[in-house]
Design an enzyme around this catalytic site. Sequence first.
Site, PDB file in Angstrom:
ATOM      1  N   GLU A  35      14.757  -0.004   1.806  1.00 48.40           N
ATOM      2  CA  GLU A  35      14.738  -1.277   1.093  1.00 48.40           C
ATOM      3  C   GLU A  35      14.271  -1.000  -0.337  1.00 48.40           C
ATOM      4  O   GLU A  35      13.252  -0.322  -0.524  1.00 48.40           O
ATOM      5  CB  GLU A  35      13.781  -2.265   1.759  1.00 48.40           C
ATOM      6  N   ARG A 260       7.390   9.175  12.648  1.00 48.43           N
ATOM      7  CA  ARG A 260       7.321   9.206  11.202  1.00 48.43           C
ATOM      8  C   ARG A 260       6.314  10.256  10.747  1.00 48.43           C
ATOM      9  O   ARG A 260       5.492  10.730  11.536  1.00 48.43           O
ATOM     10  CB  ARG A 260       6.926   7.839  10.654  1.00 48.43           C
ATOM     11  N   LYS A 270       3.778   1.077   1.689  1.00 46.14           N
ATOM     12  CA  LYS A 270       4.272   0.634   0.384  1.00 46.14           C
ATOM     13  C   LYS A 270       3.356  -0.425  -0.210  1.00 46.14           C
ATOM     14  O   LYS A 270       3.130  -0.458  -1.425  1.00 46.14           O
ATOM     15  CB  LYS A 270       5.699   0.078   0.507  1.00 46.14           C
TER      16      LYS A 270
END
Length: 562
Positions: A35, A260, A270
Amino acid sequence: METQTGKGPHFIEQIIIDDLKNGVVDELRTRFPPEPNGYLHIGHAKSICLNFGLAEQFGGKCNLRFDDTNPAKEETEYVESIMRDVEWLGFHWNSLRFASDYFHQFYDWALELIHSGKAYVDHQTPDEIRAARGTLTSPGVESPYRDRSVEENLELFGRMKEGVLEDGACVLRAKIDMAHPNINMRDPVLYRILHRSHFRSGDEWCIYPMYDFAHGYEDAIEGITHSICTLEFEDHRPLYDWLLENVSVPSRPRQFEFARLNLSYTVMSKRLLLELVNKGIVNGWDDPRMPTICGIRRRGYTPSSIRRFCAEIGVSKANSIVDIEFLQFILREELNSTAQRAMAVLDPLKVVIENYPEGKVEMLEAENNPEDPGAGSRLIPFSREIYIEREDFMENPPKKFFRLSPGSEVRLKHAYIVTCRGVVRDDAGRVIELRCEYDPESRGGAAPDGRRVKGTLHWVSAPHAVRAQVRLYDNLFTLRDMSEMEEGKCYADYLNPDSQTILDGCLVEPMLANAGPSDRFQFLRQGYFCADLDSTPERPVFNRTVALKDSWAKMQQKGQAD
């Protein structure tokens, strides 16, 4: 088939091998779908290397796709930075795509769900929807609007699209099962009203799909065969499949999840990274202390070291934390064989070689990299006055101090053996200058009588030295695993006050004045450094990428001993 690590295939590689062998797919197609609401970090690098790397490995294709479904947070700046990061890592996308390319198709599929009685417009508030969803141990409560007719839902959804309803007035929800054991399946929201201009589609839309709604449909449109996600999306896979099964998609992708990357002494959120930037705790997204790809690039990491790191840590289904020392070990190994050597004095102490002829300058040959015979050599000026590191001199040294002290001798790298004969002090009694003698027969550092000289120092010629700024970096946080913060504390409580040290009085050898951005060097006895973006010939600036100390190797040795 060669694997990414040269070892046995990891579980995703094995799935692909079996799928190609059994004709489940004819060609592998993957995608990297960020994104554009921030800068990528090293955790994203693992996903980039996995998706693009698998496509390369199996002769397939990988798209770069931007999931731009939330205009409130997304910007062209982030799109451009992500493209730079992917290219810097050495990858090339088959096709550049945007979720916004498919907004019309998404809308049509939403209508298809409404027509089949599998979606409805809900006028409950977000808080009411959240409260009615239930818990892991109790079922949810059905919305009072759940049984609206198809005609009413079509009319209301059309009004949502036309922009006559305010933000938050209603949403479109899937009609699945409010008692489903997976909370993600309890009538999730598919569309919301958002009167915000989109950075690509402008004001064409005022309703936007949720990520879960768009994700699988994007994969289906692009013919993605293996949709590879991190583990937090594992619980979303049933919804991914349900959405694909209930409309007329052109292809049927499958989702697979992997662990991850979590790196010690840093954060990968983020939101937190944005907060670090906005509060001025760091100097922007590309601050060399940040785990962002642009930050580690500015610090001096190489794309090949990041790729090797991502390959070495492997792909698994279990979350874990990787020590940053391992990343530093990989980089140090690479730079040892590739970085040009140079001499830089970070805390200068002047040395006058009293028996060296005044006005004389010798150009001494120095190899650029002893690990690479093809790297050539350079000439370094040597004169009567030089600078050494202040820490390389002690008036009253302890035992096994093999550097300079009154009456002791050391070897100057590439130059001569010198002996300290005296000191000069300022009014406060601080040593500001050393008086030394050199052995004219020891050029190159070899004693003519064969005596052993244990200490070797780096130096720079005083009249030729270039003043530079050197920035030393350490971990941004003091806690190894930031997920283990004490109750009541936040990330700010673990900020390392010594994460950045700026030295303005450094002196470097002349050739370093012409270092270009990202040129990498080993400053002898100091560590690996690169020229910063701020660097100019008039004012060189260098970032320490990694110290010479190999803490990872010591950790491994300790582990074996234990």
